[in-house]
Design a protein around this motif. Structure first.
Motif, PDB file in Angstrom:
ATOM      1  N   ILE A 346       0.840  -1.208   0.000  1.00 32.16           N
ATOM      2  CA  ILE A 346       0.000   0.000   0.000  1.00 32.16           C
ATOM      3  C   ILE A 346       0.873   1.256   0.000  1.00 32.16           C
ATOM      4  O   ILE A 346       0.619   2.217  -0.736  1.00 32.16           O
ATOM      5  N   VAL A 347       1.933   1.256   0.822  1.00 28.90           N
ATOM      6  CA  VAL A 347       2.847   2.406   0.847  1.00 28.90           C
ATOM      7  C   VAL A 347       3.501   2.593  -0.514  1.00 28.90           C
ATOM      8  O   VAL A 347       3.642   3.722  -1.013  1.00 28.90           O
ATOM      9  N   MET A 348       3.914   1.500  -1.155  1.00 30.50           N
ATOM     10  CA  MET A 348       4.531   1.585  -2.482  1.00 30.50           C
ATOM     11  C   MET A 348       3.564   2.175  -3.498  1.00 30.50           C
ATOM     12  O   MET A 348       3.937   3.027  -4.316  1.00 30.50           O
ATOM     13  N   LEU A 349       2.303   1.741  -3.461  1.00 33.51           N
ATOM     14  CA  LEU A 349       1.316   2.249  -4.414  1.00 33.51           C
ATOM     15  C   LEU A 349       1.041   3.740  -4.183  1.00 33.51           C
ATOM     16  O   LEU A 349       0.879   4.511  -5.134  1.00 33.51           O
ATOM     17  N   ILE A 350       0.992   4.148  -2.928  1.00 32.07           N
ATOM     18  CA  ILE A 350       0.790   5.571  -2.625  1.00 32.07           C
ATOM     19  C   ILE A 350       1.984   6.386  -3.111  1.00 32.07           C
ATOM     20  O   ILE A 350       1.817   7.454  -3.731  1.00 32.07           O
ATOM     21  N   SER A 351       3.190   5.899  -2.860  1.00 28.29           N
ATOM     22  CA  SER A 351       4.399   6.598  -3.319  1.00 28.29           C
ATOM     23  C   SER A 351       4.431   6.673  -4.835  1.00 28.29           C
ATOM     24  O   SER A 351       4.815   7.699  -5.420  1.00 28.29           O
ATOM     25  N   ARG A 352       4.007   5.590  -5.495  1.00 31.00           N
ATOM     26  CA  ARG A 352       3.974   5.581  -6.966  1.00 31.00           C
ATOM     27  C   ARG A 352       3.018   6.637  -7.487  1.00 31.00           C
ATOM     28  O   ARG A 352       3.314   7.337  -8.469  1.00 31.00           O
ATOM     29  N   ALA A 353       1.860   6.772  -6.844  1.00 33.19           N
ATOM     30  CA  ALA A 353       0.888   7.783  -7.274  1.00 33.19           C
ATOM     31  C   ALA A 353       1.426   9.191  -7.052  1.00 33.19           C
ATOM     32  O   ALA A 353       1.177  10.099  -7.858  1.00 33.19           O
ATOM     33  N   ILE A 354       2.199   9.388  -5.979  1.00 30.52           N
ATOM     34  CA  ILE A 354       2.737  10.716  -5.688  1.00 30.52           C
ATOM     35  C   ILE A 354       3.803  11.118  -6.707  1.00 30.52           C
ATOM     36  O   ILE A 354       3.818  12.250  -7.200  1.00 30.52           O
ATOM     37  N   HIS A 356       4.219   9.910  -9.704  1.00 32.47           N
ATOM     38  CA  HIS A 356       3.811   9.797 -11.105  1.00 32.47           C
ATOM     39  C   HIS A 356       3.629  11.170 -11.750  1.00 32.47           C
ATOM     40  O   HIS A 356       4.009  11.362 -12.913  1.00 32.47           O
ATOM     41  N   GLY A 357       3.066  12.128 -11.005  1.00 27.56           N
ATOM     42  CA  GLY A 357       2.849  13.457 -11.565  1.00 27.56           C
ATOM     43  C   GLY A 357       4.134  14.133 -11.997  1.00 27.56           C
ATOM     44  O   GLY A 357       4.284  14.515 -13.181  1.00 27.56           O
ATOM     45  N   PRO A 358       5.122  14.297 -11.107  1.00 29.05           N
ATOM     46  CA  PRO A 358       6.391  14.922 -11.528  1.00 29.05           C
ATOM     47  C   PRO A 358       7.104  14.165 -12.640  1.00 29.05           C
ATOM     48  O   PRO A 358       7.679  14.783 -13.542  1.00 29.05           O
ATOM     49  N   LEU A 359       7.073  12.824 -12.601  1.00 29.90           N
ATOM     50  CA  LEU A 359       7.759  12.063 -13.645  1.00 29.90           C
ATOM     51  C   LEU A 359       7.065  12.204 -14.994  1.00 29.90           C
ATOM     52  O   LEU A 359       7.721  12.272 -16.036  1.00 29.90           O
ATOM     53  N   SER A 360       5.737  12.251 -14.995  1.00 24.84           N
ATOM     54  CA  SER A 360       5.010  12.379 -16.257  1.00 24.84           C
ATOM     55  C   SER A 360       5.284  13.711 -16.937  1.00 24.84           C
ATOM     56  O   SER A 360       5.248  13.817 -18.161  1.00 24.84           O
ATOM     57  N   ARG A 361       5.588  14.740 -16.133  1.00 22.46           N
ATOM     58  CA  ARG A 361       5.869  16.054 -16.723  1.00 22.46           C
ATOM     59  C   ARG A 361       7.204  16.102 -17.448  1.00 22.46           C
ATOM     60  O   ARG A 361       7.432  17.012 -18.253  1.00 22.46           O
ATOM     61  N   ILE A 362       8.093  15.140 -17.176  1.00 26.23           N
ATOM     62  CA  ILE A 362       9.353  15.096 -17.911  1.00 26.23           C
ATOM     63  C   ILE A 362       9.374  13.932 -18.901  1.00 26.23           C
ATOM     64  O   ILE A 362      10.431  13.527 -19.382  1.00 26.23           O
ATOM     65  N   GLY A 363       8.194  13.415 -19.218  1.00 30.76           N
ATOM     66  CA  GLY A 363       8.069  12.422 -20.271  1.00 30.76           C
ATOM     67  C   GLY A 363       8.261  10.985 -19.856  1.00 30.76           C
ATOM     68  O   GLY A 363       8.450  10.119 -20.710  1.00 30.76           O
ATOM     69  N   VAL A 364       8.217  10.688 -18.576  1.00 33.88           N
ATOM     70  CA  VAL A 364       8.375   9.310 -18.107  1.00 33.88           C
ATOM     71  C   VAL A 364       7.007   8.647 -18.049  1.00 33.88           C
ATOM     72  O   VAL A 364       6.119   9.112 -17.333  1.00 33.88           O
ATOM     73  N   GLU A 365       6.834   7.591 -18.821  1.00 34.28           N
ATOM     74  CA  GLU A 365       5.561   6.882 -18.831  1.00 34.28           C
ATOM     75  C   GLU A 365       5.448   5.966 -17.613  1.00 34.28           C
ATOM     76  O   GLU A 365       6.427   5.367 -17.174  1.00 34.28           O
ATOM     77  N   ALA A 366       4.237   5.860 -17.107  1.00 32.88           N
ATOM     78  CA  ALA A 366       4.005   5.041 -15.915  1.00 32.88           C
ATOM     79  C   ALA A 366       4.172   3.560 -16.244  1.00 32.88           C
ATOM     80  O   ALA A 366       3.787   3.095 -17.316  1.00 32.88           O
ATOM     81  N   SER A 367       4.753   2.837 -15.316  1.00 33.95           N
ATOM     82  CA  SER A 367       4.900   1.388 -15.433  1.00 33.95           C
ATOM     83  C   SER A 367       4.019   0.717 -14.388  1.00 33.95           C
ATOM     84  O   SER A 367       3.808   1.262 -13.303  1.00 33.95           O
ATOM     85  N   GLY A 368       3.499  -0.451 -14.736  1.00 33.07           N
ATOM     86  CA  GLY A 368       2.625  -1.165 -13.807  1.00 33.07           C
ATOM     87  C   GLY A 368       3.374  -1.623 -12.562  1.00 33.07           C
ATOM     88  O   GLY A 368       4.582  -1.875 -12.602  1.00 33.07           O
ATOM     89  N   PRO A 369       2.664  -1.739 -11.445  1.00 33.25           N
ATOM     90  CA  PRO A 369       3.314  -2.155 -10.190  1.00 33.25           C
ATOM     91  C   PRO A 369       3.391  -3.660 -10.013  1.00 33.25           C
ATOM     92  O   PRO A 369       3.791  -4.131  -8.950  1.00 33.25           O
ATOM     93  N   TYR A 370       3.021  -4.422 -11.038  1.00 36.20           N
ATOM     94  CA  TYR A 370       2.882  -5.863 -10.856  1.00 36.20           C
ATOM     95  C   TYR A 370       4.212  -6.534 -10.548  1.00 36.20           C
ATOM     96  O   TYR A 370       4.269  -7.457  -9.725  1.00 36.20           O
ATOM     97  N   ILE A 371       5.274  -6.104 -11.199  1.00 35.45           N
ATOM     98  CA  ILE A 371       6.584  -6.711 -10.939  1.00 35.45           C
ATOM     99  C   ILE A 371       7.003  -6.466  -9.493  1.00 35.45           C
ATOM    100  O   ILE A 371       7.455  -7.381  -8.791  1.00 35.45           O
ATOM    101  N   THR A 372       6.842  -5.225  -9.046  1.00 43.24           N
ATOM    102  CA  THR A 372       7.227  -4.886  -7.674  1.00 43.24           C
ATOM    103  C   THR A 372       6.381  -5.650  -6.662  1.00 43.24           C
ATOM    104  O   THR A 372       6.900  -6.148  -5.652  1.00 43.24           O
ATOM    105  N   VAL A 373       5.072  -5.730  -6.919  1.00 42.40           N
ATOM    106  CA  VAL A 373       4.190  -6.484  -6.012  1.00 42.40           C
ATOM    107  C   VAL A 373       4.613  -7.942  -5.961  1.00 42.40           C
ATOM    108  O   VAL A 373       4.679  -8.556  -4.886  1.00 42.40           O
ATOM    109  N   GLY A 374       4.924  -8.517  -7.129  1.00 41.73           N
ATOM    110  CA  GLY A 374       5.368  -9.910  -7.162  1.00 41.73           C
ATOM    111  C   GLY A 374       6.653 -10.121  -6.384  1.00 41.73           C
ATOM    112  O   GLY A 374       6.802 -11.117  -5.662  1.00 41.73           O
ATOM    113  N   ILE A 375       7.594  -9.175  -6.526  1.00 40.73           N
ATOM    114  CA  ILE A 375       8.856  -9.279  -5.777  1.00 40.73           C
ATOM    115  C   ILE A 375       8.597  -9.199  -4.277  1.00 40.73           C
ATOM    116  O   ILE A 375       9.162  -9.957  -3.483  1.00 40.73           O
ATOM    117  N   GLY A 376       7.709  -8.276  -3.877  1.00 45.76           N
ATOM    118  CA  GLY A 376       7.400  -8.128  -2.459  1.00 45.76           C
ATOM    119  C   GLY A 376       6.754  -9.372  -1.880  1.00 45.76           C
ATOM    120  O   GLY A 376       7.130  -9.828  -0.790  1.00 45.76           O
TER     121      GLY A 376
END
Length: 400
Positions: A346-354, A356-376
């Protein structure tokens, strides 16, 4: 089943009296913080990894062009131009930071280009180079050459088009040209050498962000050098695909061997290298915290078993097996680890949402959290199984 449930409840009521909620809370908090740091750092790295893979990205610096460093008066004070021999190129290829090395093949003949735009003729001296196809960042159609019906396909650096549009064209009153327009403008190329000259049609078929040159196919370069080339076929520079972009060892090696790289790619790629190191450091901190949490739990379990030593002996005399007793502790650990894993995700997903806005403004496309969730989840399952094995081994030792 009822008998087993009642038996489990009886054992749990007997063993839970010496459980320290503070110790379990300390373990849960430490493990939660460590896992949350690890998952957040991994997700952040996955989010920005697309920046490194994009050739137009500000942080994409996977290729460098290396050439001998010209000092003083250069070839005016020496016997000839600086070159890289086969030994030097092989030594570059052996470095840890070099994945592949390709040679630039230079034209050993004179090149002149002419074109007609709206009745205004232009001509200029040019140079050609060829690079192995695997080092191109584009794969344009028509990248071939047939001596029987010669027509030269050309890949031009995007920087050259920018210099023409906003430097040369604006100062001479010439029209600015887009990539699409440049692709349909017919060119005439004069190739001369060894007392011969021919005119060959040519056209620009693509623009490269990686190669700062005027590139032609290897087949044409070999044909033209064989028929019109003069002088030695020495290599003046190479292109290197990096396995460790931004590695300080690159600059140290080049400086110690009298070489340099084109542009400021070493300084720019340091951002990628720094980000990789920072991710490793952050993940390392999270692993240390999680490891300490693991030892906190095991210490708590061992102390708890020590306090319940007499009760464990009584249970053994009553016919209970070590697996029945250890199952109570394993169930407790599984519930705590499950809650920790869910909280960290849950903390990771909240951090990802936070972020995402600054990264999207410099052209970074969002990646799914599935790999990270699987690793966790996988990491927490592994830790839980390790907890189970330690608990069962310790309980069995007390029964024995």
């Amino acid at each position: 089943m009822k008998s087993n449930t009642q038996s489990d409840n009886l054992i749990w009521r007997l063993l839970r009296r010496n459980i320290s909620p503070a110790q379990l809370a300390g373990y849960a908090l430490s493990n939660f913080v460590g896992l949350a740091i690890i998952l957040t750092a991994l997700q952040f790295y996955i989010e920005v990894s697309s920046v490194f893979e994009d050739d137009d990205s500000f942080m994409s610096r996977d290729y460098i062009s290396v050439s001998p460093k010209v000092t003083g008066l250069g070839s005016l004070s020496g016997p000839g131009p600086e070159t890289l021999d086969s030994t030097a190129i092989a030594d570059i290829a052996r470095q840890d930071w070099a994945r592949r090395v390709g040679r630039y093949t230079s034209a050993r003949y004179n090149v002149t280009a002419s074109l007609d735009m709206g009745g205004r003729g232009m001509s200029t001296a040019l140079f050609f180079e060829s690079v192995p196809d695997e080092f191109f960042d584009i794969t344009p159609p028509g990248w071939t050459f047939d001596p029987e019906s010669p027509e030269i396909p050309i890949v031009l650096s995007k920087d050259y088009l920018t210099l023409y549009n906003f430097g040369f064209a604006s100062s001479r009153g010439l029209p600015q040209l887009s990539e699409e327009i440049m692709g349909v403008i017919p060119l005439k190329i004069s190739i001369s050498g060894r007392g011969h000259q021919i005119w060959v049609p040519a056209h620009i078929i693509g623009f490269s962000s990686r190669l700062n040159t005027i590139a032609v196919p290897d087949e044409f370069m070999q044909w033209a050098n064989d028929n019109f080339g003069e002088g030695d076929s020495a290599t003046s520079r190479v292109i290197v695909e990096l396995s460790k972009p931004g590695d300080p060892a690159i600059k140290e090696y080049l400086a110690s061997h009298g070489m340099e790289m084109a542009g400021d790619k070493a300084d720019s790629s340091s951002a990628a290298y720094f980000l990789s190191i920072l991710t490793v450091v952050v993940v390392g901190i999270g692993l240390v915290i999680s490891l300490l949490a693991f030892f906190i739990l095991m210490l708590s379990i061992y102390l708890l078993l020590q306090k319940n030593k007499d009760k464990l002996h009584d249970l053994m005399l009553l016919g209970y097996s070590p697996s029945e007793v250890s199952r109570q502790y394993c169930r407790m650990v599984a519930m705590i680890n499950g809650a920790v894993c869910i909280g960290a995700i849950i903390v990771m997903l909240i951090s990802r949402a936070i972020i995402h806005g600054p990264l999207s403004r410099i052209g970074v496309e969002a990646s799914g959290p599935y790999i990270t969730v699987g690793i966790g989840v996988a990491a927490m399952i592994a830790v839980t199984l390790l907890n189970f094995a330690s608990i069962r081994r310790r309980v069995t030792s007390y029964f024995n």
